[in-house]
Motif scaffolding. Structure first.
Motif, PDB file in Angstrom:
ATOM      1  N   THR A  98       0.846  -1.173   0.000  1.00 15.10           N
ATOM      2  CA  THR A  98       0.000   0.000   0.000  1.00 15.10           C
ATOM      3  C   THR A  98       0.876   1.214   0.000  1.00 15.10           C
ATOM      4  O   THR A  98       2.032   1.175   0.407  1.00 15.10           O
ATOM      5  N   ASP A  99       0.319   2.227  -0.452  1.00 13.10           N
ATOM      6  CA  ASP A  99       1.110   3.448  -0.491  1.00 13.10           C
ATOM      7  C   ASP A  99       1.101   4.146   0.851  1.00 13.10           C
ATOM      8  O   ASP A  99       0.384   3.773   1.774  1.00 13.10           O
TER       9      ASP A  99
ATOM     10  N   LYS B 276       0.069   7.006   1.739  1.00  7.50           N
ATOM     11  CA  LYS B 276      -1.146   7.721   2.070  1.00  7.50           C
ATOM     12  C   LYS B 276      -2.160   6.761   2.681  1.00  7.50           C
ATOM     13  O   LYS B 276      -2.791   7.062   3.684  1.00  7.50           O
ATOM     14  N   THR B 277      -2.340   5.633   2.120  1.00  3.32           N
ATOM     15  CA  THR B 277      -3.265   4.637   2.643  1.00  3.32           C
ATOM     16  C   THR B 277      -2.796   4.160   4.006  1.00  3.32           C
ATOM     17  O   THR B 277      -3.596   3.959   4.932  1.00  3.32           O
ATOM     18  N   LEU B 278      -1.467   3.963   4.128  1.00  4.00           N
ATOM     19  CA  LEU B 278      -0.908   3.528   5.407  1.00  4.00           C
ATOM     20  C   LEU B 278      -1.136   4.579   6.479  1.00  4.00           C
ATOM     21  O   LEU B 278      -1.514   4.254   7.611  1.00  4.00           O
TER      22      LEU B 278
ATOM     23  N   GLN C 141      -3.514   6.780   6.559  1.00  2.00           N
ATOM     24  CA  GLN C 141      -4.938   6.802   6.855  1.00  2.00           C
ATOM     25  C   GLN C 141      -5.316   5.620   7.751  1.00  2.00           C
ATOM     26  O   GLN C 141      -6.096   5.741   8.682  1.00  2.00           O
ATOM     27  N   LEU C 142      -4.745   4.477   7.473  1.00  3.59           N
ATOM     28  CA  LEU C 142      -5.001   3.281   8.264  1.00  3.59           C
ATOM     29  C   LEU C 142      -4.520   3.464   9.701  1.00  3.59           C
ATOM     30  O   LEU C 142      -5.215   3.129  10.654  1.00  3.59           O
TER      31      LEU C 142
ATOM     32  N   ASN D 279      -6.845   5.720  11.566  1.00  2.00           N
ATOM     33  CA  ASN D 279      -8.064   4.995  11.983  1.00  2.00           C
ATOM     34  C   ASN D 279      -7.790   4.158  13.234  1.00  2.00           C
ATOM     35  O   ASN D 279      -8.625   4.081  14.151  1.00  2.00           O
TER      36      ASN D 279
END
Length: 174
Positions: free
Chosen positions: A154-155, A157-159, A161-162, A165
């Motif tokens: 994953t990139d 940005k996704t990391l 965001q994760l 969360n």
């Protein structure tokens, strides 16, 4: 020695004559005086008897009063003793009752303390169990996220965001 005897005899005769002469001259007065003395003695004896009787009566009355007062005082003393015994018995009963109430209060306090301690232990155990469950859930989620991250690329940005969360979920669980 015979002169002395005759002189003593003469002297006795003179005394006898003198005594007779005295009886003639003063006989009636002496007899009256003797009667007055006898009457005075009798009156004195009667009055002494009356005084003795009065003293005896007064002494008897005094003894009677002393005995009555002694009985009254003994009665009062017995009443006081009985009152004191009754009061002492009441104090003993009150003391026993208070000791019983204190013992009951101590037992109730101990029971309440045990119950409170047990409730606190139960609440602590429940909180520890809840905390352990929350940690387990977080660990499961973290493992899932970690496996997901390891298995897929994953990139950043996704990391990010994760992870944001996960942090939000951690704050919400607390």
């Amino acid at each position: 020695m015979t002169t002395k005897v005759t002189s003593a005899k003469a002297s006795n005769d003179a005394l006898g004559d003198l005594e007779q002469l005295r009886m003639i001259v003063f006989g009636a007065a002496k007899q009256e005086l003797d009667e007055k003395i006898d009457a005075l003695n009798q009156r004195l004896s009667d009055e002494m008897q009356q005084i003795q009787t009065q003293i005896s009566l007064q002494f008897s009355d005094m003894q009677k009063n002393i005995a009555e007062n002694q009985q009254i005082l003994l009665s009062k003393l017995n009443d006081t003793d009985n009152t004191q015994d009754t009061n002492q018995q009441k104090l003993i009963e009150i003391t026993e009752r208070l000791n019983s109430q204190i013992e009951m209060a101590e037992n109730a306090g101990r029971d309440e303390a045990k119950n409170l301690h047990a409730r606190m232990d139960n609440e602590v155990n429940a909180l520890q169990a809840d905390l352990a469950d929350a940690v387990e859930r977080l660990m499961t989620k973290l493992d899932a996220v970690s496996k997901d991250l390891t298995s897929s690329k994953t990139d950043r940005k996704t990391l990010a965001q994760l992870l944001a969360n996960v942090a939000t979920n951690l704050d919400a669980d607390e």
